[in-house]
Structures are given as C-alpha cells and as structure tokens.
Enzyme design. Sequence first.
Site, short mmCIF file in Angstrom:
data_model
loop_
_atom_site.label_atom_id
_atom_site.label_comp_id
_atom_site.label_asym_id
_atom_site.label_seq_id
_atom_site.Cartn_x
_atom_site.Cartn_y
_atom_site.Cartn_z
N TYR A 254 0.79 -1.24 0.08
CA TYR A 254 0.02 0.06 0.05
C TYR A 254 0.79 1.33 -0.10
O TYR A 254 0.64 2.23 -0.84
CB TYR A 254 -0.98 -0.02 1.12
CG TYR A 254 -1.91 1.15 0.99
CD1 TYR A 254 -2.99 1.16 0.30
CD2 TYR A 254 -1.74 2.15 2.26
CE1 TYR A 254 -3.98 2.02 0.54
CE2 TYR A 254 -3.02 2.91 2.27
CZ TYR A 254 -3.75 3.00 1.26
OH TYR A 254 -4.73 4.15 1.43
N GLN A 271 5.73 15.21 -18.26
CA GLN A 271 5.89 14.89 -19.52
C GLN A 271 4.70 15.19 -20.48
O GLN A 271 4.97 15.50 -21.78
CB GLN A 271 6.05 13.20 -19.62
CG GLN A 271 7.44 12.72 -19.50
CD GLN A 271 7.60 11.22 -19.18
OE1 GLN A 271 7.77 10.62 -18.60
NE2 GLN A 271 7.14 10.55 -20.40
O1 UDX Z 1 -8.98 -3.08 16.48
C1 UDX Z 1 -8.04 -2.39 16.31
C2 UDX Z 1 -7.61 -1.72 15.05
C3 UDX Z 1 -6.26 -0.85 15.05
N1 UDX Z 1 -5.62 -0.73 16.00
C4 UDX Z 1 -4.32 0.47 15.96
O2 UDX Z 1 -5.07 1.70 15.64
C5 UDX Z 1 -4.11 2.39 14.87
C6 UDX Z 1 -4.76 2.91 13.65
O3 UDX Z 1 -5.13 1.46 12.76
P1 UDX Z 1 -6.03 1.60 11.49
O4 UDX Z 1 -5.98 0.04 11.03
O5 UDX Z 1 -7.27 2.11 11.69
O6 UDX Z 1 -5.16 2.57 10.45
P2 UDX Z 1 -3.68 2.80 10.03
O7 UDX Z 1 -3.51 4.13 10.50
O8 UDX Z 1 -2.74 1.65 10.69
O9 UDX Z 1 -3.72 2.71 8.69
C7 UDX Z 1 -4.51 3.72 7.82
O10 UDX Z 1 -3.60 4.55 7.49
C8 UDX Z 1 -4.20 5.80 6.75
C9 UDX Z 1 -5.09 5.25 5.49
O11 UDX Z 1 -4.39 5.43 4.38
C10 UDX Z 1 -5.63 3.88 5.69
O12 UDX Z 1 -6.87 4.07 5.82
C11 UDX Z 1 -5.06 2.92 6.57
O13 UDX Z 1 -3.74 2.22 5.85
C12 UDX Z 1 -2.94 1.60 14.52
O14 UDX Z 1 -2.06 1.74 15.61
C13 UDX Z 1 -3.57 0.13 14.79
O15 UDX Z 1 -2.52 -0.83 15.18
C14 UDX Z 1 -6.05 -1.01 17.35
O16 UDX Z 1 -5.29 -0.72 18.37
N2 UDX Z 1 -7.04 -1.80 17.45
#
Ligand code: UDX
Length: 434
Positions: A254, A271
């Site tokens: 991604y 370009q």
């Molecule tokens: O149930 C959960 C889900 C996620 N998390 C944490 O919460 C944070 C956010 O996680 P998410 O999966 O919502 O999103 P992320 O920030 O990791 O990625 C996002 O970034 C920006 C966008 O481009 C995308 O929507 C996505 O890739 C992370 O640190 C993840 O580990 C939890 O603690 N518990």
Amino acid sequence: MSPPANDMPAAPIKTLDKDGKEITTVGFQRFGFDSEVPLDVLRSLYLRPHYVLKANELESLSSAIEESSNAQFTQGAAYQSKSIYHPDTKGISYTTLSRFPPVKLLPPSERKRILVTGGAGFVGSHLVDRLMILGHEITVIDNFFTGSKTTVSHWIGHPNFEMVRHDVVEPFMIECDQIYHLACPASPPHYQFNAVKTIKTSFMGTLNMLGLAKRTKARFLISSTSEVYGDPEVHPQTEDYWGHVNPIGPRACYDEGKRVAETLTYGFQRQDGVDVRVARIFNTYGPRMNPYDGRVVSNFIVQALKGEDMTVYGDGTQTRSFQYIHDLVDGMIALMNSDESRPVNIGNGDEFTIGDFAKLVREIVEKVQDEDGVKRARRVEIKYEPIPTDDPQKRRPDTTRAKQSLQWQPRWTVRMGLEEMVRYYKAKMAEGSL
Ligand SMILES: O=c1ccn([C@@H]2O[C@H](COP(=O)(O)OP(=O)(O)O[C@H]3OC[C@@H](O)[C@H](O)[C@H]3O)[C@@H](O)[C@H]2O)c(=O)[nH]1
C-alpha cells in the site's frame, strides 16, 4: 404494537463545529465552485435504516426505529426506498426508489462529467453524494472488492448517475472533465489480503486513469495517503517530508503502491502536461465504513456497541489523528477546484494515543446508549493484542499548505463525528445488518 421504551420525542441535537458554531451545511463557495450542501440532506442518505423489520409493521416500526435512533440528528425528508425484511423467512423484498434527493440544475457550462473510481467505497460514496447533489454527471467505476453497491444504491436510476463494475487495472474509456481516482483497498487487513493485487491496483490503475486524463484532458485527482510517510521520524508530517517506509514489509504493497502512484502522477504532469492534484489523506472515519474492515474506529465502535471488549494493539501509546468524512470531502473538492498541484495533506490535527481513543469511543457509545435508554449488561473492557508489524508509532498532519492554498481546515470535532457514526452503526444493529 407498543412503542419502544426509548421512543421519546427528542429535541434535535445540534452539531457544533470546533468553534462552537452550528454545522448546518457542508462545503463552501471557493475557486468559482459552489460545493455547499445542507447536512440534513446528506444525513438522510446514510443515517436511517435501509429496510424495515417486518412487512406488517412497516409504517409503525420504521418510524419507531427512525425516531428512537436518528430523529435527534436528521430532520430531513427521507429519500431512500424502504425494503422489507421478513424475519420468518430471513428474506428481504427490495422496493424500488420513488424519489431521489433533489439535485441542482446546472447550466451545461458548469455541469461537469466526473469519473469517480472506487466510487462505491466509503470515501467515494460520500464524494458521489456531494457531487450528485451539486448537479454534476457522475460515473462510478468499482470492482466491489471492498466497495459495496448499497453505498450508492440511492442514486441508481438517476439520469445523472451511472455505475459500472470495472477493475481499474484494465483500461477504461469514457469522456469526462474530472477524474477522482480513489480505487484501492485502504484498510490494512484488506490491502494485505492480496498484496500483489494491491500494488497492481495502485500502479496499473493509476497508469490507466492517468492515460485517460491525458487523452480527455480531464483534471486528475488521486487519493494518496499519510502512509507515504511510513513510520515517520518527523512530527507532525509536512508534505516536504520524504517518509520512512519499509519497502519489503507487509504494509509496503500500500505505502509503496501509493508512492509509485504519486511518482506516476507527477511523471504525467511533467511529460504530458496532465493537470494533476494529489490529496494525502490521513485517518478518516464516518458512516458507511465497512464495520468489519478492521480499522480502528469501526472496530472500537462495533465492539463497544455489541458489548465486546475493545482490542487495543500494542500498549496503545501509538498515535493517530482522526478526520471526519465530511471534512475530507470538503478538502478533496476544494483541492480539485484549486490551482494547487503539489501534494496536500488532508487531515485533522486532533491527535490521540490509541489507548485514550478507545476510552473516548467507549464514553461516546455509552452516552448515546444512555440517551436512547439502552441498558448495558456490563462496561466493556479494553484488552491488549499484539501490535501489527511496521505499525506507525505516531501520525499527525501538518495542514498549513491546505490552509494557505485551499483555505481549508477541518471543522468537525472528533466527538461530533464519532457520535454520528455511533448512531449510524446503532441503526444498522436495529436493522439486524450488523
Ligand atoms: O482494533 C484495532 C484496530 C487498529 N488498532 C490500531 O489503531 C491504529 C490505527 O489503525 P488503522 O488500521 O485504523 O489505520 P492505520 O493508521 O494503521 O492505517 C491507515 O492509514 C491511513 C489510511 O491510508 C488507511 O486507511 C490505513 O492504511 C494502529 O496503530 C492500529 O494498530 C487497534 O489498536 N485496534
């Protein structure tokens, strides 16, 4: 049927912005483009049940659900059909639409032919709602891998709307004035499900859409991401920061996909003179997010509503900054219609540790449940699970460029947005679809 205990006529809830002013419309008039739309009309498209529970209780029950869950928010007319759920047979009889939301009548000189790739996804569908109400001609292409037809089903049949099942990795021919290129899975579990397909979508999909923009001379906007900054060593992140991405990790499909998509975009600009816009979108949440896409906001709300423990990954000290969907759509439309061709961060600077954010979501879910008279069996707990590989430690946008170039700044408080999203999922639970 006796009315539900929580069926109390409630005073309308005011949605207040960061300065305490009431939000009644979203959008604005800027760069010669009027994107202002009443909030109530938009809400009537998502903040209500899509079908009623029983055929013989159609009227009373549908209005009961609407009143108990959403009437405090949406005062607008209902424009969608109400299909009927038959619990005995577990079947739905779909009804056809009787009335579309009103759309502006634009003179041909102002009416644009707009292609939205990924238009049936979470962000795409809200963008489509806005552009449709503004009176433009919209074509959605989507392969429905993570998008869903139901997100835009309220426009099917409208003379200004067209939806095509198409995967952007294949070329697509159409005449258009603007392209919003959004197509790509965005939730980490979804984009890692088939990493090769994700990077192929980012690369070939963007190549195809840029080729189309070159031929049609359409203005091209790509939804890039804060993930181009990887696990950042600079905080907050400005657009000039080159990022810190692991090119071989599980997120690379991604992160690197979007980075190469940006490279392609500026290649076509240099370009071939393609007129390009690059939106680097930070964490965004709102209604129509797939409740099971695994991202943090949907996970936490659904867990809390169902009375399940909330899953914080790692120790919960990592940070994110959360933006409400309507702010993002405002920012994207402003960018598309501005002269800014450099990348622009679109995000909300309100930064939370994930641990604190879990507590905030729990508190808001409890508030909404209390308002609606819902009894909780117990208070949900927060449980800790392993942190995913390469999970960024901190993230917050520097939105100075958006402020200077687009005169755009987020208006929604995280609280206001969360409350609306909780009500959306609550309505889904009442329907039985969550
Ligand atoms: O149930 C959960 C889900 C996620 N998390 C944490 O919460 C944070 C956010 O996680 P998410 O999966 O919502 O999103 P992320 O920030 O990791 O990625 C996002 O970034 C920006 C966008 O481009 C995308 O929507 C996505 O890739 C992370 O640190 C993840 O580990 C939890 O603690 N518990």
